[in-house]
Motif scaffolding. Structure first.
Motif, short mmCIF file in Angstrom:
data_model
loop_
_atom_site.label_atom_id
_atom_site.label_comp_id
_atom_site.label_asym_id
_atom_site.label_seq_id
_atom_site.Cartn_x
_atom_site.Cartn_y
_atom_site.Cartn_z
N ASN A 106 0.83 -1.20 0.00
CA ASN A 106 0.00 0.00 0.00
C ASN A 106 0.86 1.26 0.00
O ASN A 106 2.03 1.23 0.41
CB ASN A 106 -0.99 -0.01 1.17
CG ASN A 106 -0.32 0.22 2.51
OD1 ASN A 106 0.14 1.32 2.81
ND2 ASN A 106 -0.25 -0.83 3.33
N PRO A 107 0.31 2.38 -0.44
CA PRO A 107 1.12 3.59 -0.62
C PRO A 107 1.59 4.26 0.66
O PRO A 107 2.38 5.21 0.60
CB PRO A 107 0.19 4.52 -1.40
CG PRO A 107 -1.18 4.01 -1.17
CD PRO A 107 -1.06 2.54 -0.99
N LEU A 108 1.18 3.78 1.84
CA LEU A 108 1.61 4.39 3.09
C LEU A 108 2.69 3.58 3.80
O LEU A 108 3.14 3.97 4.88
CB LEU A 108 0.41 4.58 4.02
CG LEU A 108 -0.60 5.65 3.58
CD1 LEU A 108 -1.78 5.69 4.53
CD2 LEU A 108 0.05 7.02 3.50
N MET B 265 -7.87 7.63 -1.14
CA MET B 265 -7.12 8.78 -0.65
C MET B 265 -7.21 9.95 -1.62
O MET B 265 -7.49 11.09 -1.23
CB MET B 265 -5.66 8.39 -0.42
CG MET B 265 -5.44 7.40 0.72
SD MET B 265 -3.76 6.73 0.77
CE MET B 265 -2.79 8.21 1.01
N GLU B 266 -6.98 9.68 -2.91
CA GLU B 266 -6.84 10.76 -3.88
C GLU B 266 -8.19 11.23 -4.44
O GLU B 266 -8.37 12.43 -4.66
CB GLU B 266 -5.94 10.29 -5.02
CG GLU B 266 -4.51 10.01 -4.57
CD GLU B 266 -3.62 9.51 -5.68
OE1 GLU B 266 -4.04 9.56 -6.85
OE2 GLU B 266 -2.51 9.04 -5.39
N PHE C 85 -5.80 7.87 5.88
CA PHE C 85 -5.42 6.62 6.54
C PHE C 85 -4.08 6.79 7.25
O PHE C 85 -3.31 7.71 6.96
CB PHE C 85 -5.30 5.49 5.51
CG PHE C 85 -6.59 5.12 4.84
CD1 PHE C 85 -7.51 4.31 5.47
CD2 PHE C 85 -6.87 5.59 3.55
CE1 PHE C 85 -8.69 3.96 4.84
CE2 PHE C 85 -8.05 5.24 2.92
CZ PHE C 85 -8.97 4.43 3.57
N GLN C 86 -3.79 5.86 8.15
CA GLN C 86 -2.49 5.78 8.79
C GLN C 86 -2.05 4.31 8.77
O GLN C 86 -2.87 3.41 8.89
CB GLN C 86 -2.55 6.30 10.23
CG GLN C 86 -3.58 5.60 11.10
CD GLN C 86 -3.70 6.23 12.47
OE1 GLN C 86 -2.81 6.94 12.93
NE2 GLN C 86 -4.82 5.97 13.16
N ARG D 234 1.60 -3.14 6.34
CA ARG D 234 0.53 -3.64 5.48
C ARG D 234 -0.85 -3.31 6.01
O ARG D 234 -1.81 -3.23 5.24
CB ARG D 234 0.67 -5.15 5.30
CG ARG D 234 1.81 -5.55 4.37
CD ARG D 234 1.97 -7.05 4.29
NE ARG D 234 2.97 -7.42 3.27
CZ ARG D 234 3.52 -8.62 3.16
NH1 ARG D 234 3.16 -9.58 4.01
NH2 ARG D 234 4.41 -8.87 2.22
N ALA D 235 -0.98 -3.14 7.30
CA ALA D 235 -2.28 -2.82 7.89
C ALA D 235 -2.46 -1.31 8.01
O ALA D 235 -1.55 -0.60 8.42
CB ALA D 235 -2.43 -3.48 9.25
N LEU D 236 -3.65 -0.86 7.64
CA LEU D 236 -4.00 0.56 7.70
C LEU D 236 -5.22 0.75 8.60
O LEU D 236 -6.02 -0.17 8.78
CB LEU D 236 -4.33 1.10 6.31
CG LEU D 236 -3.28 0.91 5.22
CD1 LEU D 236 -3.87 1.30 3.86
CD2 LEU D 236 -2.05 1.74 5.52
N GLU D 237 -5.34 1.95 9.13
CA GLU D 237 -6.55 2.37 9.84
C GLU D 237 -6.94 3.74 9.34
O GLU D 237 -6.07 4.54 8.95
CB GLU D 237 -6.31 2.48 11.36
CG GLU D 237 -6.47 1.21 12.13
CD GLU D 237 -6.46 1.46 13.64
OE1 GLU D 237 -6.46 2.64 14.05
OE2 GLU D 237 -6.46 0.48 14.40
#
Length: 562
Positions: free
Chosen positions: A57-59, A104-105, A111-112, A135-138
């Motif tokens: 993922n991008p983050l 997001m865009e 997200f974080q 790999r995990a986002l919130e």
């Protein structure tokens, strides 16, 4: 005659799956109607942890974790073994990152990423390609004031309301703190919610901004077909008949955890408690079957041991079914008073150890969660299980192990021998029976100050305590069989039913036989809904700048090493 609507896409269910598909299709120019059978939007997602597990993922770079397509595929294939649908796995790796970038865009959702700290690790961390963090986002916190009047229609979990970032529970490893570190929370008049409630808030806001029509108390009951193609749905809204004419349908109705008959018929293990929204009774499964859909993956669930603590309707202390089992000075025994598993095991894989409902295998339920005063003194998670005042029926206590054994109707000599053997392992630091504390999942969740094993501590100080542990789940899983674009497959032809899509826990889109990491339920659900929304727009002949941007992101491999 009732109420009649016309749309390009009708979505049944308003959780993370349904709202993601509605958002993507509406962004692409489709007219979308969402049907929610209850009076509140959000489904099970709104009362969940809200995690979204997405490799590459991008983050990930923001928390210093690198990933690659090859590593992600290796890990997911190792998790699934022969049970996995490789087209699904590749779609999740290749399209999940694009789904997050899209939200997001295009929708402005924030997200974080989980940093590589403590237990924020893939659930089968010993397998090739596993990662610690990233790999995990919130979702970031969401203020209900952003929804205006719609805020009162949002399903919320009061425990997710906070002016402070709830990710701190993990980053600061608060599960290891003693009760003395517990501070009274400050007066909190915020309207900011986190995790699942926040995720639904963000998605609902984006849907409403794109003129998605959300109908509450609108229960679908029948899929309308024109030959082999979708033509809409019928149902009821309040006291009136409801018909939505639409050439595309996305089923996002969740699991069937509150349907006792379907659980009895479809699940291979007992499921006593579930975290699902009370409306999840398998109606999407049954409607899909009646419309000719194939079914797949119905025997499984997102297993999670439950400890009933006398809350509303006997619902468990969910935090206490993961972290507490990993802490020193704890163990679990079966009805015979013997250990039967590595208690620190991730909650999904715990389900296997409890045994099946039929056949000649073991029946390790109800189990007993045992701990002593040492654990209560050291860890607030254990102290919380002993409420002040009169001892409740679900909490057993004994001045000696023999007293405790009699209270839980376990042979005293057997329990004493089990504890003595366990205590020897704790002193030596090696669990010779089940290897607790030897794999990365265990050690990262365990207490690094506890030597020689971060997960093992003696059970030796009176009083001794026991709580019943039952087989439970976050939700059931499996249902309508889908392809790599989220299209439901026909039981008769094996081909996609024109205009019919499904995602989430009413489908088989998640990685079979595995819970890859935190958010491995919502990650696939939202990814296949995203793909369904794009495919709806393609069917309608509406190529948009948004979808072109996403195609470009997928080609360049956003979030992955080259």
């Amino acid at each position: 005659m009732g109420r009649e609507y016309t749309a390009d896409l009708v979505v049944i269910g308003s959780g993370g799956a349904g709202l993601t598909g509605a958002l993507v299709a509406a962004e692409g120019g489709a007219k979308v109607i969402v049907l929610e059978k209850t009076g509140l939007v959000g489904g099970t997602t709104a009362i969940s942890g809200g995690g979204i597990w997405i490799p590459c993922n991008p983050l990930m770079a923001s928390v210093g974790v690198e990933d690659s397509r090859e590593e992600a595929l290796a890990y997911m294939r190792a998790c699934a073994g022969d049970h996995g649908d490789d087209e699904h796995i590749e779609a999740l790796v290749d399209e999940g990152k694009a789904m997050i970038a899209y939200l997001m865009e295009q929708a402005g959702i924030e997200f974080q990423a989980f940093p590589p700290i403590g237990g924020m690790i893939d659930y089968r961390a010993w397998l090739p390609g596993a990662k610690h963090g990233g790999r995990a986002l919130e979702p970031m916190g969401f203020s209900l004031s952003r929804l205006g009047d719609w805020a009162r229609h949002l399903r919320i979990d009061p425990r997710l309301k906070s002016a402070n970032n709830l990710l701190a529970y993990y980053t600061e490893r608060k599960h290891l703190l003693p009760m003395s570190a517990m501070k009274a929370p400050p007066a909190d008049d915020t309207d900011i919610y986190w995790r699942g409630t926040a995720l639904v808030g963000w998605l609902l806001e984006a849907c409403l901004a794109r003129n998605v029509e959300v109908l509450t108390e609108a229960e679908a009951s029948e899929i309308i077909k024109d030959g082999e193609s979708i033509a809409g749905v019928r149902g009821r809204q309040g006291d009136e008949d409801l018909t939505v004419h639409a050439p595309n349908l996305l089923m996002g109705t969740g699991g069937f955890g509150h349907n006792e008959e379907l659980k009895r018929l479809w699940l291979n293990r007992p499921l006593h408690f579930t975290c699902e929204n009370e409306a999840n009774v398998g109606d999407g499964h049954l409607m899909g079957m009646a419309a000719g859909a194939q079914m797949a993956g119905l025997g499984d669930a997102w297993w999670l041991p439950h400890i009933p603590l006398g809350m509303d309707n006997g619902v468990a202390n969910l935090a206490g079914t993961r972290e507490d089992r990993i802490l020193p000075h704890t163990m679990m025994v079966n009805p015979s008073g013997k250990r039967f598993m590595n208690e620190a095991t991730n909650y999904y894989d715990c389900g296997e150890a409890f045994g099946t409902k039929s056949g000649a295998g073991p029946r390790n339920f109800p189990a007993w969660f045992i701990f002593d005063q040492q654990g209560v003194d050291r860890y607030m998670l254990l102290a919380f299980k002993i409420p002040p005042g009169e001892k409740p029926d679900w909490l057993h206590q004994g001045a000696t192990l023999e007293d405790l054994a009699k209270s839980i109707e376990v042979d005293p000599q057997t329990l004493k021998a089990t504890v003595e053997r366990f205590n020897g392992f704790a002193v030596n630091g090696v669990d010779e029976d089940f290897h607790r504390g030897e794999n990365p999942w265990d050690t990262n969740w365990g207490d690094p100050d506890n030597k020689p094993n971060p997960c093992l501590g003696t059970i030796a100080k009176s009083p001794f305590y026991a709580l019943p542990v039952y087989p439970g789940a976050n939700s059931t899983r499996g249902g309508l069989r889908i392809d790599a674009k989220g299209r439901v497959l026909s039981a008769r032809t094996g081909e996609p039913i024109a205009g019919f899509y499904a995602s989430g826990n009413c489908s088989n889109g998640a990685v079979a036989g595995a819970y890859c990491g935190p958010g491995a339920t919502l990650g696939p659900a939202m990814t296949f809904s995203y793909l369904a929304g794009l495919d709806v727009c393609r069917r309608l002949g509406q190529s948009t700048r948004s979808s072109e941007t996403l195609d470009r992101q997928v080609r360049t491999g956003i979030g992955c090493k080259s």
